[in-house]
Design a protein around this motif. Structure first.
Motif, mmCIF file in Angstrom:
data_model
loop_
_atom_site.group_PDB
_atom_site.id
_atom_site.type_symbol
_atom_site.label_atom_id
_atom_site.label_comp_id
_atom_site.label_asym_id
_atom_site.label_seq_id
_atom_site.Cartn_x
_atom_site.Cartn_y
_atom_site.Cartn_z
ATOM 1 N N ALA A 194 38.968 -21.904 -116.653
ATOM 2 C CA ALA A 194 40.227 -21.145 -116.597
ATOM 3 C C ALA A 194 39.999 -19.686 -116.968
ATOM 4 O O ALA A 194 40.599 -18.780 -116.371
ATOM 5 C CB ALA A 194 41.261 -21.784 -117.524
ATOM 6 N N ALA A 195 39.113 -19.427 -117.928
ATOM 7 C CA ALA A 195 38.908 -18.040 -118.373
ATOM 8 C C ALA A 195 38.373 -17.189 -117.220
ATOM 9 O O ALA A 195 38.847 -16.069 -116.987
ATOM 10 C CB ALA A 195 37.934 -18.012 -119.548
ATOM 11 N N VAL B 74 39.847 -12.823 -113.564
ATOM 12 C CA VAL B 74 39.625 -12.106 -112.301
ATOM 13 C C VAL B 74 40.959 -11.885 -111.567
ATOM 14 O O VAL B 74 41.228 -10.780 -111.070
ATOM 15 C CB VAL B 74 38.607 -12.868 -111.414
ATOM 16 N N ILE B 75 41.794 -12.914 -111.539
ATOM 17 C CA ILE B 75 43.106 -12.757 -110.887
ATOM 18 C C ILE B 75 43.944 -11.720 -111.646
ATOM 19 O O ILE B 75 44.606 -10.862 -111.042
ATOM 20 C CB ILE B 75 43.849 -14.122 -110.813
ATOM 21 N N ALA B 76 43.879 -11.768 -112.974
ATOM 22 C CA ALA B 76 44.704 -10.854 -113.787
ATOM 23 C C ALA B 76 44.289 -9.399 -113.587
ATOM 24 O O ALA B 76 45.130 -8.529 -113.353
ATOM 25 C CB ALA B 76 44.601 -11.241 -115.262
ATOM 26 N N VAL B 77 42.971 -9.114 -113.652
ATOM 27 C CA VAL B 77 42.506 -7.716 -113.544
ATOM 28 C C VAL B 77 42.602 -7.225 -112.099
ATOM 29 O O VAL B 77 43.079 -6.122 -111.835
ATOM 30 C CB VAL B 77 41.037 -7.584 -114.044
ATOM 31 N N ASN B 78 42.158 -8.055 -111.154
ATOM 32 C CA ASN B 78 41.963 -7.553 -109.780
ATOM 33 C C ASN B 78 43.228 -7.504 -108.929
ATOM 34 O O ASN B 78 43.266 -6.752 -107.956
ATOM 35 C CB ASN B 78 40.918 -8.402 -109.052
ATOM 36 N N ILE B 79 44.247 -8.325 -109.290
ATOM 37 C CA ILE B 79 45.436 -8.286 -108.429
ATOM 38 C C ILE B 79 46.763 -8.323 -109.201
ATOM 39 O O ILE B 79 47.657 -7.525 -108.906
ATOM 40 C CB ILE B 79 45.377 -9.385 -107.306
ATOM 41 N N GLU B 80 46.891 -9.196 -110.212
ATOM 42 C CA GLU B 80 48.195 -9.246 -110.911
ATOM 43 C C GLU B 80 48.518 -7.898 -111.549
ATOM 44 O O GLU B 80 49.665 -7.450 -111.522
ATOM 45 C CB GLU B 80 48.201 -10.355 -111.976
ATOM 46 N N SER B 81 47.519 -7.240 -112.123
ATOM 47 C CA SER B 81 47.762 -5.939 -112.769
ATOM 48 C C SER B 81 48.282 -4.929 -111.753
ATOM 49 O O SER B 81 49.168 -4.126 -112.042
ATOM 50 C CB SER B 81 46.480 -5.419 -113.407
ATOM 51 N N ARG C 30 33.515 -12.615 -112.124
ATOM 52 C CA ARG C 30 33.126 -13.682 -113.068
ATOM 53 C C ARG C 30 32.676 -14.849 -112.194
ATOM 54 O O ARG C 30 33.389 -15.830 -112.030
ATOM 55 C CB ARG C 30 34.310 -14.101 -113.964
ATOM 56 N N ASP C 31 31.486 -14.716 -111.572
ATOM 57 C CA ASP C 31 31.060 -15.645 -110.522
ATOM 58 C C ASP C 31 30.659 -17.025 -111.065
ATOM 59 O O ASP C 31 29.925 -17.125 -112.054
ATOM 60 C CB ASP C 31 29.861 -15.067 -109.762
ATOM 61 N N LYS C 32 31.094 -18.058 -110.419
ATOM 62 C CA LYS C 32 30.694 -19.461 -110.655
ATOM 63 C C LYS C 32 31.140 -20.258 -109.434
ATOM 64 O O LYS C 32 32.203 -19.984 -108.870
ATOM 65 C CB LYS C 32 31.435 -20.048 -111.871
ATOM 66 N N LYS C 33 30.345 -21.262 -109.059
ATOM 67 C CA LYS C 33 30.824 -22.175 -108.017
ATOM 68 C C LYS C 33 32.116 -22.833 -108.509
ATOM 69 O O LYS C 33 32.278 -23.058 -109.714
ATOM 70 C CB LYS C 33 29.769 -23.234 -107.737
ATOM 71 N N LEU C 34 32.991 -23.194 -107.586
ATOM 72 C CA LEU C 34 34.295 -23.728 -107.998
ATOM 73 C C LEU C 34 34.133 -24.979 -108.868
ATOM 74 O O LEU C 34 34.914 -25.192 -109.802
ATOM 75 C CB LEU C 34 35.166 -24.033 -106.764
#
Ligand code: NAD
Length: 452
Positions: free
Chosen positions: A304-305, A310-317, A295-299
């Motif tokens: 929040a979405a 990305v954190i939820a799917v790629n690592i927390e899961s 979900r690319d965007k400059k910081l």
């Protein structure tokens, strides 16, 4: 599997295209030799260099595999590979003899040849001269990988202080690096730090009898991983979101596997995978955490979405599912040793503008893997990551054409990798032949300059 065509590589491998590229000084990527069942391990003979114990072991292993082994090069020799052993190097001056002999045969390397340096883990010695020598081999190998031509690669096999090259894990790693399965791996180091693992009865079916879960299996790299694990003998459980259910069914039906429609961010995802494996297959040996999103965007524009998903799917899961799997390891359904592999990314190593969320998640994968390895060691289980560079998928096909063209040429092999290249590395790392490697991240990036 949707492998995207690299028209330029096809073009410069035709006579006219080759002449034009030569005249204009344009890159001339080679068509890489990729694994086909039944093919020879290497094309041509293999030269083994070095005076230490590892060189004798390498020669014996290769002879056992029916390879034509040389210890001394003759001018007419054409080498499919050179194994250069530095396990006895105690100071940087010791690197000279073997390295200069390696240099003298560079013009005798065939298309798609392999150079493999074998040396001991620099971190395993406190002696400054010995560590300098070992790090020296790393530097030499990385630079040589940049000099390789015609689809040839150079990689290092790093042995633990007391790990013999003849141990199952080191022998398995040597075979992977020699083979066409490592076509898009160059300038990398594969550490084998434990005398663990086992070699397969049949090298064409190293995963025979295993049940393997692959998340995100409906398309792209996940579909290629599912196909490759099936080719190697595993029964595949494909997991993907319900919206991808039809594509997922298409993949697993071809492979006589089973499908589980599941969002891996669900709190009970691990338990649902365990229940599916118990009910349908009676066991679980291998987990490949492949599902991932961008979900690319400059910081400055990050919301929040985008960050949280990305954190939820790629690592927390993955952290949550691993807790469920490790909690059940060695009992009932879950085999001991359990083997886990996870998808990182070179963005997680070098960083990438617009990908603070993605890079955080993928660097997180590498951290998770190195910490979980210690926890799994007691049961003999292993966990490793693969960090792909530019891979030709639907994801990278959406990149604007100029950026895409730069992305795929900026590596030593001057082309993007195919999903199968990532799949081969995963299939190796989840096999018992990789049992001596854990907590590591292997880059499959053609020695990408981004992330070097
Ligand atoms: P892709 O988008 O083509 O496929 C990802 C799959 O994961 C899809 O089928 C999707 O439905 C599934 N998925 C997404 N969220 C899910 C969820 N919550 N639950 C279950 N399934 C879910 O991606 P790809 O290019 O094949 O990449 C696969 C992996 O490799 C990802 O982890 C990606 O970050 C990583 N990777 C890809 C590249 C590349 O160049 N393509 C480079 C580096 C890393």
């Amino acid at each position: 599997m949707a492998a995207q065509a690299d028209t330029y590589t096809a073009l410069v491998n035709q006579p006219l295209g080759k002449r034009i590229a030569t005249a204009l000084g344009l890159p001339q990527p080679a068509v890489l030799r990729r694994y086909q069942p039944g093919q020879a391990l290497v094309e041509g003979s293999v030269l083994v260099l070095g005076e230490g114990h590892a060189a004798d072991e390498a020669a014996a292993i290769l002879l056992d595999w029916g390879v034509d082994v040389r210890r001394q090069p003759a001018p007419a020799d054409r080498f499919g590979a050179v194994v250069a052993c530095y396990d006895d190097a105690g100071t940087p001056a010791d690197l000279s003899a073997t390295t200069l002999r390696l240099g003298s045969v560079q013009r005798q390397l065939g298309r798609g040849a392999r150079v493999i340096t074998v040396f001991r883990d620099p971190a395993a010695t406190a002696d400054p001269a010995a560590r300098a020598a070992r790090r020296g081999v790393e530097g030499m190998t990385r630079s040589l990988a940049h000099e390789m031509r015609r689809g040839a690669t150079a990689n290092g096999l790093v042995l633990g202080q007391d790990t013999a090259l003849s141990s199952a894990g080191a022998t398995g790693a040597l075979r992977f690096l020699l083979s066409a399965k490592s076509a898009f791996v160059s300038g990398q180091f594969l550490p084998v730090t434990a005398e663990a693992g086992a070699l397969p009865a049949d090298w064409e079916k190293p995963l025979a009898g295993k049940v393997a879960v692959v998340t995100g299996a409906a398309r792209g790299i996940g579909a290629a991983i599912a196909e490759t694990l099936h080719r190697d003998g595993a029964t595949v459980v494909g997991v993907d979101v319900p919206a991808a259910g039809q594509a997922l069914a298409g993949v697993v039906n071809r492979l006589s596997g089973t499908a589980l429609q599941l969002d891996i961010t669900a709190a009970d995802a691990g338990q649902r995978i365990l229940a599916h494996c118990a009910e349908r297959h009676g066991r679980l040996d291998i987990v490949v955490h492949n599902a991932g999103i961008t979900r690319d965007k400059k910081l400055a524009n990050m919301d929040a979405a985008r960050w949280d998903s990305v954190i939820a799917v790629n690592i927390e899961s993955q952290l949550a599912m691993n807790r469920a799997f490790l909690g059940a390891a060695g009992r009932g359904t879950v085999a001991a040793p359990l083997r886990i592999a996870s998808l990182a990314s070179t963005s997680g190593i070098a960083g990438n503008g617009g990908q603070t969320n993605y890079a955080a998640s993928k660097a997180g994968v590498m951290g998770m893997v190195s910490a979980t390895a210690a926890e799994m060691a007691a049961s003999g289980g292993t966990i490793n990551a693969v960090a792909p560079g530019f891979i030709e998928t639907e994801m990278t096909a959406r990149i604007p054409v100029a950026t895409r063209e730069i992305g795929r040429r900026l590596n030593s092999l001057q082309q993007g990798g195919q999903p199968v290249d990532v799949a081969e590395a995963i299939a190796f790392l989840v096999s018992d032949a990789a049992g001596g490697t854990s907590g590591q991240t292997l880059r499959v990036c053609g020695q990408g300059l981004m992330g070097a």
